[in-house]
Design a protein around this motif. Sequence first.
Motif, short mmCIF file in Angstrom:
data_model
loop_
_atom_site.label_atom_id
_atom_site.label_comp_id
_atom_site.label_asym_id
_atom_site.label_seq_id
_atom_site.Cartn_x
_atom_site.Cartn_y
_atom_site.Cartn_z
N GLY B 82 0.83 -1.19 0.00
CA GLY B 82 0.00 0.00 0.00
C GLY B 82 0.86 1.22 0.00
O GLY B 82 2.06 1.16 0.20
N ARG B 83 0.23 2.35 -0.25
CA ARG B 83 1.00 3.57 -0.45
C ARG B 83 1.67 4.03 0.84
O ARG B 83 2.88 4.23 0.89
N ASP B 84 0.89 4.19 1.91
CA ASP B 84 1.45 4.74 3.15
C ASP B 84 2.45 3.78 3.77
O ASP B 84 3.56 4.17 4.14
N ALA B 85 2.07 2.48 3.85
CA ALA B 85 2.96 1.51 4.47
C ALA B 85 4.22 1.34 3.62
O ALA B 85 5.33 1.25 4.15
N GLY B 86 4.05 1.30 2.29
CA GLY B 86 5.20 1.15 1.40
C GLY B 86 6.17 2.30 1.55
O GLY B 86 7.39 2.11 1.59
N THR B 87 5.62 3.51 1.65
CA THR B 87 6.49 4.68 1.81
C THR B 87 7.22 4.62 3.14
O THR B 87 8.42 4.89 3.21
N ALA B 88 6.49 4.24 4.19
CA ALA B 88 7.14 4.13 5.51
C ALA B 88 8.28 3.12 5.44
O ALA B 88 9.38 3.37 5.95
N LEU B 89 8.00 1.99 4.78
CA LEU B 89 9.02 0.94 4.64
C LEU B 89 10.24 1.48 3.90
O LEU B 89 11.39 1.26 4.31
N LEU B 90 9.98 2.22 2.84
CA LEU B 90 11.09 2.77 2.05
C LEU B 90 11.93 3.73 2.88
O LEU B 90 13.16 3.68 2.86
N ILE B 91 11.25 4.59 3.65
CA ILE B 91 11.98 5.58 4.46
C ILE B 91 12.86 4.86 5.49
O ILE B 91 14.03 5.19 5.67
N VAL B 92 12.27 3.85 6.14
CA VAL B 92 13.04 3.10 7.15
C VAL B 92 14.23 2.40 6.49
O VAL B 92 15.35 2.42 7.01
N MET B 93 13.97 1.84 5.30
CA MET B 93 15.04 1.13 4.60
C MET B 93 16.18 2.07 4.25
O MET B 93 17.36 1.74 4.43
N VAL B 94 15.82 3.25 3.76
CA VAL B 94 16.86 4.23 3.39
C VAL B 94 17.66 4.60 4.62
O VAL B 94 18.90 4.64 4.60
N GLY B 95 16.96 4.85 5.75
CA GLY B 95 17.65 5.23 6.98
C GLY B 95 18.65 4.16 7.41
O GLY B 95 19.81 4.45 7.68
N LEU B 96 18.20 2.90 7.42
CA LEU B 96 19.08 1.82 7.86
C LEU B 96 20.22 1.61 6.87
O LEU B 96 21.34 1.29 7.25
N LYS B 97 19.93 1.81 5.60
CA LYS B 97 20.96 1.60 4.58
C LYS B 97 22.08 2.63 4.71
O LYS B 97 23.26 2.29 4.58
N VAL B 98 21.68 3.87 4.99
CA VAL B 98 22.71 4.93 5.05
C VAL B 98 23.70 4.64 6.17
O VAL B 98 24.89 4.90 6.03
N VAL B 99 23.20 4.08 7.27
CA VAL B 99 24.12 3.79 8.39
C VAL B 99 25.16 2.77 7.96
O VAL B 99 26.31 2.83 8.37
N GLU B 100 24.75 1.83 7.12
CA GLU B 100 25.70 0.76 6.81
C GLU B 100 26.35 0.92 5.44
O GLU B 100 26.78 -0.06 4.86
N ILE B 101 26.43 2.14 4.95
CA ILE B 101 27.15 2.33 3.69
C ILE B 101 28.63 2.05 3.93
O ILE B 101 29.26 2.70 4.77
N ARG B 102 29.14 1.05 3.27
CA ARG B 102 30.55 0.73 3.45
C ARG B 102 31.31 0.82 2.15
O ARG B 102 32.49 1.08 2.12
N ASN B 103 30.61 0.60 1.03
CA ASN B 103 31.33 0.61 -0.24
C ASN B 103 30.49 1.32 -1.29
O ASN B 103 29.40 1.83 -1.00
N HIS B 104 31.01 1.34 -2.49
CA HIS B 104 30.33 2.04 -3.56
C HIS B 104 28.97 1.45 -3.85
O HIS B 104 28.03 2.16 -4.16
N ARG B 105 28.86 0.13 -3.73
CA ARG B 105 27.59 -0.51 -4.06
C ARG B 105 26.49 0.02 -3.14
O ARG B 105 25.40 0.37 -3.59
N ASP B 106 26.79 0.09 -1.83
CA ASP B 106 25.80 0.59 -0.88
C ASP B 106 25.39 2.02 -1.23
O ASP B 106 24.23 2.40 -1.12
#
Lengths: 322, 658
Positions: B82-106
């Motif tokens: 769904g739109r709201d839940a999907g967006t929330a999921l995306l935001i959380v994913m981006v947040g968690l991903k940024v913390v673990e950026i270690r290389n170019h791929r991330d």
Amino acid sequence: MNAISQLYRRFNTLRGRRVFILPTRFGVLYGGFLLLILLAAINYSNSLGHILCFLLASMGQLAIHYTYRNMAKIELLGAYSEPCFLGQAIPFYCRFDNPSRHDCLHLHVASKQSNERSWNPFKNVTGFQYQPHQTVDVLTGQQTTAHCITVPSTHRGQQTIGQIRLSTRFPFGLFDTWTYFTPACAALVYPNPIGHLPLPSSTNDGQSHHGIQRKGVDDFSGLQPYRDGDPMHAIAWKAMARDDVLRTKQFSSSLSGQFVLSWHATASLTDTESRLSQLCRWVLDSESHGLAYGLVLPNMTIEVDRGNAHQQRCLTALALYD
Amino acid sequence: MPSDTSLIWLILSLNLAALPHFSYQPLWVALLFLSMMSWRSLAIWQHWPLPGRQHRTLSLVQWVVAAGAGLLMLDSYGNFIGRDAGTALLIVMVGLKVVEIRNHRDYYISCFLGYFLVVTNFLYSQSIPIAALMLVIIILMTSCLISLNDIKQVLSKMAQLKLASKMLLQAIPLMLILFVLFPRIAGPLWGLPQDAHTAQTGISNSMSLGKISELIQSDAVAFRVKFDQTMPAGHELYWRGPVLWNTDGTTWRELTLPSHSEPRPPIISTTGQPSIYTVTLEPHNEHWLFALDVPTVFPTSFGASLAYGGELLSRKPIKQRTQYQLSSNTRFSMNPDTDHYLNEALILPKGFHPRTRALAEEWRQKAKSPEDIIDMALNHFNQQPFYYTLTPPALTGDTIDGFLFESGKGFCEHYAASFTVLMRAAGIPTRVVTGYQGGEINPVDGYLVVRQRDAHAWTEVWLQDRGWVRIDPTAAVSQDRIELGMSELLPNALRAPLFFSQSEQLIDIWQQLRNNWDAVNNAWNRSILAYGPELQKSFLSKLGMINPNWQSMAITLFAAFSLILLITSAVLLYPRREPDPVVATYQQFCQRFVKLGLVARYAHEGPIDFARRMTHALPHYQTDIGHITAQYISLRYDQSVSSIAEFKHSVKHFKPNK
């Protein structure tokens, strides 16, 4: 058949260098994300979503041009190298010319390491056997700059630079473009200077050069203006500090200390390469001690002398011996 | 490992892309995202530890946070789609991903997720300001990609942004071609989740006293109308919405039909010229399509049909901006002989409104015809102390009696409701019609704009041989509401925001600004946001494409794509030769003599010879010619350090005449 291949070769000359371009794995990923965006836009009938997808796709298409332009015009004007000893890395100086008006940024230079072919054709494309050497940060527009590539020396004698692979992913990293150069440039690799045999003394060389008075290391006899090839240790640094003129200290000596480095003196070593290494070690040692020496190899003889030019002549003879 | 600079810019761009979402996402989404971003920023500035091989506990912390976010998501939305839940999921994913950026791929993945964040913003709002903000974010995100590949940061951030903007501008032609020609598919591809569209304010399917007056606070556009020829007069602009029949004494609702009975559309007969007009309706999540009273011609494309009250209904709720063309007559009669549902228009709840009923009974005994009763009622409103007010007092007890006999202050729904009660009590079939009345012509683009504040309620009475006749009791109290429109009645504070409401001139300026802005929005809506499969077909037909189907579009797209590709490669890759500035300046100098009619420099003539010949022709300029020639020679043939700027300067000021 011959005519056709000739025609093909001529066509290739006219067309110029081959420049390859392929998306990187991030480029493929980018395409995947675009597809996702398009799906979302279609599903929600979202006009701006469509616009975003098309804008990013269009930028991706521009990225092909930008990446290509970042390298396509660069020419390798030539390369030169300096001799080195086996085991050391050979420095090759490549002169890259950027005739375009744009600065070219972040180019990777690699050289072919082996002629081995992989069973996987993609590995040949992605250049697994090219060992990256250096990143050229910037090639300013309309300028020629030399960049040093170091290649490990593999064997004594002439070693060619091989194929050079120039590649870039700038500006987005979505595409990888590359091209190959094969500059005609070979470096001289001297034998590895190792060996434990003592330096042969002047008495057992069997030959004598009495009566010839030459300049030597024994007694200081005056200063002379510096000339190319004078050894570094003979430069009168103190005198230079006074008036900024390079002078060489002259010594007078008899050639009583002179001797010949002979192939036969290394008879205790069985291996050709070890014998050459031993001779090489001796040449370097004699030169650093300021001694005069000659070199006798089975196929050639170099008269007794000293100085940089002499040392190089000896080392070249050792390098090219076969 | 990406450089710190590129990481900081990535964090900045992602924050900006997620920012609009925070207004409607639960607080924990924003908090989680911002804390993850702060963690990464502090890792850059203060060397805080990050999850990874060295800090396995922190990796554990991150997993716990992710699991907690999943639970919170289930708690808030119940699912991940769904739109709201999907967006929330995306935001959380981006947040968690940024913390673990270690290389170019991330880093690449974070950037691409950032692009996707942009598209989720468009699912909520496609307005011009959001589009402009997103354009900025795309430039920032693209400059992040450049920054990542510019490993040694050879380019300054300014240069990176400039390159990104330049590429964006150069991408526009191809984007336009794709936008126009890419075969559009009517969505949705799969079932849209329930929350796909934002809830809208607007007229609802029930009316209680004090409900419509809430709408006057809203400046939002309800719909826009373009008339083909002339527009009917302002007092005839009654936009019919839901017709309300049933009442429980306080609330009015639509007629509930027994399930087995078939709805009978009214019989309409018209006289005079019809008005043809196009309505662009903003989504309101309900079924009704507003029309100028009763439409005689209406589209069948989205299952539009006339209901028994004469209101136009679509089969599906209106969840997107919808455009339809209608034809209406302002002079018409509806069901003049009989109406199947007349009895429904006479029912009043038992035991309510005793005083009103008594008054109606009194009138019925006095009156000779139903028309007399109507006149009496309207005169009653007109002559007794009744006031039209935007802020009616709250009524307790029997609201109709309370309004008619005590407060006397009311908004349109008070008058419509009490009039209907009076008429029904007097035995005249009456119903309440809600919708909009009036609207403002935007002089910029000639569209009639109807806003939520134009919401209105009026009544219809059924008279033998005349059918349903519109009676607007509000007009009996406040003629201005109908003649001048709602906006004239509003207090200054409601007509314009804070600063502009101080004086009449400022309000005029405000309204002018609003008209312009509204016209821009209207054009944006009509040409860009509404561009779907239907508009694409009609637009391409207008461009001359015969029978635009997806095959012909694909072929044209391919051709146009190739053409654009050719042009971009020519522009970007064609080697442009720029002449040596020294030579170019010298040629300018030589050209000065040609203009005076002297013979141009011969191909074999060197600069010294040329100077000698020119000095001979123009002896006054001997020093100038000599000076410039000397400068040229020194710049061109000498390795000396003469300044090009000086040479250019002297040539620029060399203006010989005979």
